[in-house]
Design an enzyme around this catalytic site. Sequence first.
Site, PDB file in Angstrom:
ATOM      1  N   SER A 281      56.083  87.985  36.381  1.00  0.00           N
ATOM      2  CA  SER A 281      54.616  87.520  35.951  1.00  0.00           C
ATOM      3  C   SER A 281      54.065  87.244  37.454  1.00  0.00           C
ATOM      4  CB  SER A 281      54.430  86.512  35.133  1.00  0.00           C
ATOM      5  OG  SER A 281      53.261  86.033  34.945  1.00  0.00           O
TER       6      SER A 281
ATOM      7  N   HIS B 246      52.269  81.579  47.569  1.00  0.00           N
ATOM      8  CA  HIS B 246      51.946  81.216  46.145  1.00  0.00           C
ATOM      9  C   HIS B 246      52.536  79.949  46.078  1.00  0.00           C
ATOM     10  CE1 HIS B 246      51.044  81.654  42.209  1.00  0.00           C
ATOM     11  NE2 HIS B 246      52.380  81.541  41.809  1.00  0.00           N
TER      12      HIS B 246
ATOM     13  N   ASP C 131      50.437  92.031  32.515  1.00  0.00           N
ATOM     14  CA  ASP C 131      50.839  90.475  32.482  1.00  0.00           C
ATOM     15  C   ASP C 131      49.799  89.618  31.764  1.00  0.00           C
ATOM     16  OD1 ASP C 131      52.226  88.095  33.901  1.00  0.00           O
ATOM     17  OD2 ASP C 131      50.140  87.843  34.654  1.00  0.00           O
TER      18      ASP C 131
ATOM     19  N   ARG D   6      53.179  85.205  25.263  1.00  0.00           N
ATOM     20  CA  ARG D   6      54.336  84.443  25.558  1.00  0.00           C
ATOM     21  C   ARG D   6      53.813  83.031  25.198  1.00  0.00           C
ATOM     22  NH1 ARG D   6      55.101  85.325  31.374  1.00  0.00           N
ATOM     23  NH2 ARG D   6      56.691  83.597  31.298  1.00  0.00           N
TER      24      ARG D   6
ATOM     25  N   LYS E 102      51.456  89.665  40.209  1.00  0.00           N
ATOM     26  CA  LYS E 102      50.242  89.705  40.611  1.00  0.00           C
ATOM     27  C   LYS E 102      50.044  89.650  42.208  1.00  0.00           C
ATOM     28  CE  LYS E 102      50.175  86.271  37.724  1.00  0.00           C
ATOM     29  NZ  LYS E 102      50.134  85.488  36.435  1.00  0.00           N
TER      30      LYS E 102
END
Length: 433
Positions: A183, A82, A161, A168, A187
Site C-alpha cells: 500500500s 516517507h 489501494d 481492510r 503510492k
Amino acid sequence: MRMVDLIEKKRDGKELSKEEIDFIIKNYTNGDIPDYQMSAFAMAVFFQDMTTEERANFTMAMVESGDQIDLSAIEGIKVDKHSTGGVGDTTTLVLAPLVAALDVPVAKMSGRGLGHTGGTIDKLEAVEGFHVEITSEEFIDLVNKNKVAVIGQSGNLTPADKKLYGLRDVTATVNSIPLIASSIMSKKIAAGADAIVLDVKTGAGAFMKTTEEAEALAKAMVDIGNAVGRNTMAVISDMSQPLGFAIGNALEIKEAIDTLKGEGPKDLEELCYVLGSHMVYLAGKAETLEDARAKLQEVIKNGKALEVFKTFLSAQGGDGSVVDNPEKLPQAKYVSDIKAEKDGYVSEITANEIGTAAMLLGAGRATKESEIDLAVGLMLRKKVGEKVTAGEAIVTMYSNSENNEEVAKKVLEAYSISSDPVTAPPLVYKEIK
Ligand code: URA
Ligand code: CA
C-alpha cells in the site's frame, strides 16, 4: 480465471503468478470483483502472507491501477521520503529545503491531514498566501528552478489501494505486513520517485509497536522498492514520543525555521541529518553518508537551507518573510500551561493521544470537511527521560477558545510518569538497505 480459485489458492498458502495478481487488482478496481471476494482474499493474505515476488507484483498492479506521475522532465535523481508515523512530524518541512540546498530535486506530492496526523500542505498553508494549486508544468518548472516544490495529490493515484484500504479497515486486515508494505510503496512509486527513504516508526504511538515488527515492515518495503528498480532504504526510528516539541501547523513551521537555523530541537535535528544524509547519498550528491552529513551541516551553518525555504515559500505565493519574522505566522489568542500532576520521570508520551489533543484544539480535522485552525497546537516542554515535579508545566497549549479541559485531560493521559529514573530511548534503532 475465476476469483474464487485464486482465493482458494492463497488460502492454501500457494504462490500467485503475476498474471493472477494483475487479474485480481484490475477486476477489483473496475468493480467486477465484489468487496466480499476481495475481503476473503485480504484475509487469506493476512494468514498466508506473500512472497517477495508476489509483494512486488501486487505493488506494481496497484501502481498501474491509476495515474502515474512522470517526473522525467526534472533533472537529477528524485528521492522521496516517507514516514509511517506522523504526529507533529516536522521532518518533511525541514528536509525538503535542506536537501534541495544540495541540489537534490524535491518534487513533493502531498496531502492534507485527517484525524490526529497533520498534513504537510496544511502546515505550509499557515504561511500567508502559500498554495499548492499549481499545474504539473508549473510544478516541474519550479523544481528545476528552485529544486523544491509541493503539489496537491492527484485525484486518481492508486485507486486500487484506496478501495482496498477502505475494505481492510472494516475487515480487520489492515495490520498485515505484505498489505501495508504494498500500500505504502504503490503510492510512492506512482508519485514518481526514483529512490525512496523510509522512516519506519516504532513504539507505543506507532503502527508497529515493537522494533521487530517495524524491522519486518521496513524490510518488506525495501525489498519491494529494490525489486521494482527504485533504490530504497529504511531507518527505524523511535515513536515512544512525538519528535521535536511542536504539534500544530504554524507552530511546526516555526519549529522548521528554527531547525533550518540550527536552533531546533535536538532529536528533530538529528533525525533530519540521518534521513537527509541517505537522501543526498541516494541522489548521488555525496560519495559517502559522512560526506552527505557534513554537506547538510554546512548548508545549515551558512544559511543556504533557510534561504531555499524562503525562496520555495515565495515561489508558491507564500510570504517568505516569515522566515525572518516568524511572529507573522498565525498566533493563538490563549497560551496556557498544562501541569504535571505528580513528581517523577517522563517515561512515554503517546503520539496518538497528543495528536488527538491537538486535533481537539482545532489543529487537525475530525472529519474531511472540518476547517482547521492554523494557529493552535501544543508545545512539549518535557520529553522522555526528563524529571518533572508536580505543578510544573509539561506542555504549553496554544488555543483560540477559553475552555480546553478535555484537551488538558488528553494530554495528561498521553504522558506516563514513572517514579524511577528513565533513560531516553535511542532515536534511531537500525538502518535497513
Ligand atoms: N498506511 C498506508 O498507506 N497503507 C497501509 O496499509 C497502512 C498505512
Ligand atoms: Ca514536531
